[in-house]
Motif scaffolding. Structure first.
Motif, PDB file in Angstrom:
ATOM      1  N   SER A  31       8.945  11.403   7.207  1.00  0.00           N
ATOM      2  CA  SER A  31       8.493  10.058   8.014  1.00  0.00           C
ATOM      3  C   SER A  31       9.667   9.357   8.150  1.00  0.00           C
ATOM      4  O   SER A  31      10.829   9.924   7.480  1.00  0.00           O
TER       5      SER A  31
ATOM      6  N   THR B 288       2.901   3.232  -2.112  1.00  0.00           N
ATOM      7  CA  THR B 288       1.388   3.387  -1.914  1.00  0.00           C
ATOM      8  C   THR B 288       0.699   4.342  -2.845  1.00  0.00           C
ATOM      9  O   THR B 288      -0.113   4.362  -3.098  1.00  0.00           O
TER      10      THR B 288
ATOM     11  N   LYS C 267       8.438   3.273   0.229  1.00  0.00           N
ATOM     12  CA  LYS C 267       7.190   2.673   0.734  1.00  0.00           C
ATOM     13  C   LYS C 267       5.947   3.539   0.334  1.00  0.00           C
ATOM     14  O   LYS C 267       4.848   2.943  -0.103  1.00  0.00           O
ATOM     15  N   TRP C 268       6.210   4.912   0.876  1.00  0.00           N
ATOM     16  CA  TRP C 268       5.031   5.809   0.366  1.00  0.00           C
ATOM     17  C   TRP C 268       4.854   5.994  -0.928  1.00  0.00           C
ATOM     18  O   TRP C 268       3.667   6.187  -1.292  1.00  0.00           O
TER      19      TRP C 268
ATOM     20  N   GLU D  28       4.242  11.059   4.043  1.00  0.00           N
ATOM     21  CA  GLU D  28       3.293   9.930   4.016  1.00  0.00           C
ATOM     22  C   GLU D  28       1.823  10.756   4.036  1.00  0.00           C
ATOM     23  O   GLU D  28       0.910  10.143   3.413  1.00  0.00           O
TER      24      GLU D  28
ATOM     25  N   LYS E 166      -0.058   3.796   8.365  1.00  0.00           N
ATOM     26  CA  LYS E 166       1.482   3.474   8.297  1.00  0.00           C
ATOM     27  C   LYS E 166       1.679   2.260   8.245  1.00  0.00           C
ATOM     28  O   LYS E 166       2.794   1.613   7.827  1.00  0.00           O
TER      29      LYS E 166
END
Length: 358
Positions: free
Chosen positions: A154, A164, A160-161, A297, A253
């Motif tokens: 990504s 998550t 970020k992921w 992701e 996303k």
């Protein structure tokens, strides 16, 4: 040499400016006056490579182990080093099985161009650079794999992921040390009223405030009693039902880590849905696994999906079968990637060993 007999004869069409033999006597490189350079395999008695340089090669020689070839060109003050591709590509180890090159490959000499050439073509170079920059930017933005056996990652930072995927750890780490202290209930300025001519403090408008709070609670209860608690979650489920898998991935996303968890957990019977939503979720991951893009992701979203609905999937035979197919597709994809990485590692190890010997 003692017999003065011609063993091999190669026709180049133009005079050669320099020739060089490899140390093992297998390769012959001939630099031609018209800017060409040809490499011959003496054992196979045939030409295996042909080049045309923008600047003719004046001198050519091989390294002692035959892994590299050096050339020097006119109007240049550098020595160019070229790797022997027959030592690094196993498919080219049998020159007799490969056709001879029909047309030479045109190669611009790498290195610093002359200053006067830059001054003449500065305008055209600037336009070319802008075009190349736009093409490079478009290539970076594109998430389409370069080959069927490859995948792309990504375009977001790994944090970020990862946030998550490990939302529970992030919440535990960001938990407040102590609960917030309540504010003082009494206002700084108290409202006053006049009972005739006698002033007195006015009582809070409890009835008005109570009505407003009651209306807000009723509105929230109506939302919670509906089909879904969040409009965003309902939007994600609608995308899955309509098989808009690309839009669904774009939606995930764009969400925060908490929003991703909420959207995925609102699927299935436990959230007043049905098993078709879970089947559509598996189809979402199958679709993007086949496209092999945004791999990091997609893997994070798949892990969250299985953590939230693993028990429900295990209880249904059809969902179990579809999950098994998804697992097999993942294994095939990662086995292919692992094989490609092993080839690259072997190539780098061979190149490092060759350079250390040279």
């Amino acid at each position: 040499l003692s017999g003065a007999a011609v063993v091999r004869s190669f026709s180049c069409g133009v005079p050669a400016t320099d020739v060089a033999f490899s140390a093992d006597g297998r390769w012959l490189a001939a630099a031609l006056r018209d800017g060409g350079l040809r490499v011959f395999d003496l054992l196979a008695a045939r030409c295996v490579d042909s080049f045309v340089f923008a600047r003719p090669a004046l001198s050519v020689c091989f390294s002692p182990n035959g892994a590299f070839m050096m050339t020097s060109h006119s109007k240049g003050n550098s020595i160019q080093v070229w790797a022997n591709k027959f030592l690094f590509d196993p498919s080219l180890s049998a020159p007799l099985l490969q056709p001879e090159p029909r047309e030479p490959v045109r190669i611009d000499e790498p290195g610093e161009p002359e200053h006067e050439d830059d001054a003449k073509s500065s305008g055209s170079h600037s336009a070319d650079e802008e075009g190349e920059g736009a093409k490079a930017q478009a290539a970076v933005v594109s998430a389409v794999p370069l080959a069927p056996d490859l995948l792309t990652l990504s375009d977001v930072p790994p944090q970020k992921w990862m946030a998550t995927l490990h939302l529970d750890l992030v919440k535990e780490r960001n938990k407040a040390i102590e609960p917030p202290k309540p504010l003082a209930s009494a206002p700084f300025f108290l409202p006053t009223a006049h009972d005739g001519v006698t002033p007195r403090f006015a009582a809070p408008l409890e009835s008005a405030q109570g009505d407003g709070e009651r209306e807000s609670l009723e509105e929230a209860s109506r939302l919670l009693k509906g089909d879904r608690a969040s409009a965003k979650c309902a939007q994600f489920q609608q995308m899955l039902r309509q098989a808009k898998y690309d839009e669904a991935l774009t939606f995930l996303k764009a969400q925060t880590p908490s929003g991703v968890h909420l959207a995925i957990e609102e699927l299935g019977p436990m959230a007043q849905g049905d098993l078709k939503e879970l089947e559509a979720g598996l189809a979402l991951f199958e679709h993007h696994l086949q496209k092999a893009h945004f791999a990091d992701e997609v893997q994070a979203f798949l892990s969250i999906f299985l953590q939230a609905h693993g028990e429900e999937i295990a209880e249904d035979p059809s969902l179990r079968a579809r999950s098994a197919l998804l697992c097999q597709a993942l294994e095939r994809r990662w086995t292919s990637i692992d094989a490609q990485c092993n080839k690259v590692r072997c190539f780098l190890g061979m190149l490092t060993h060759t350079q250390s010997q040279w």
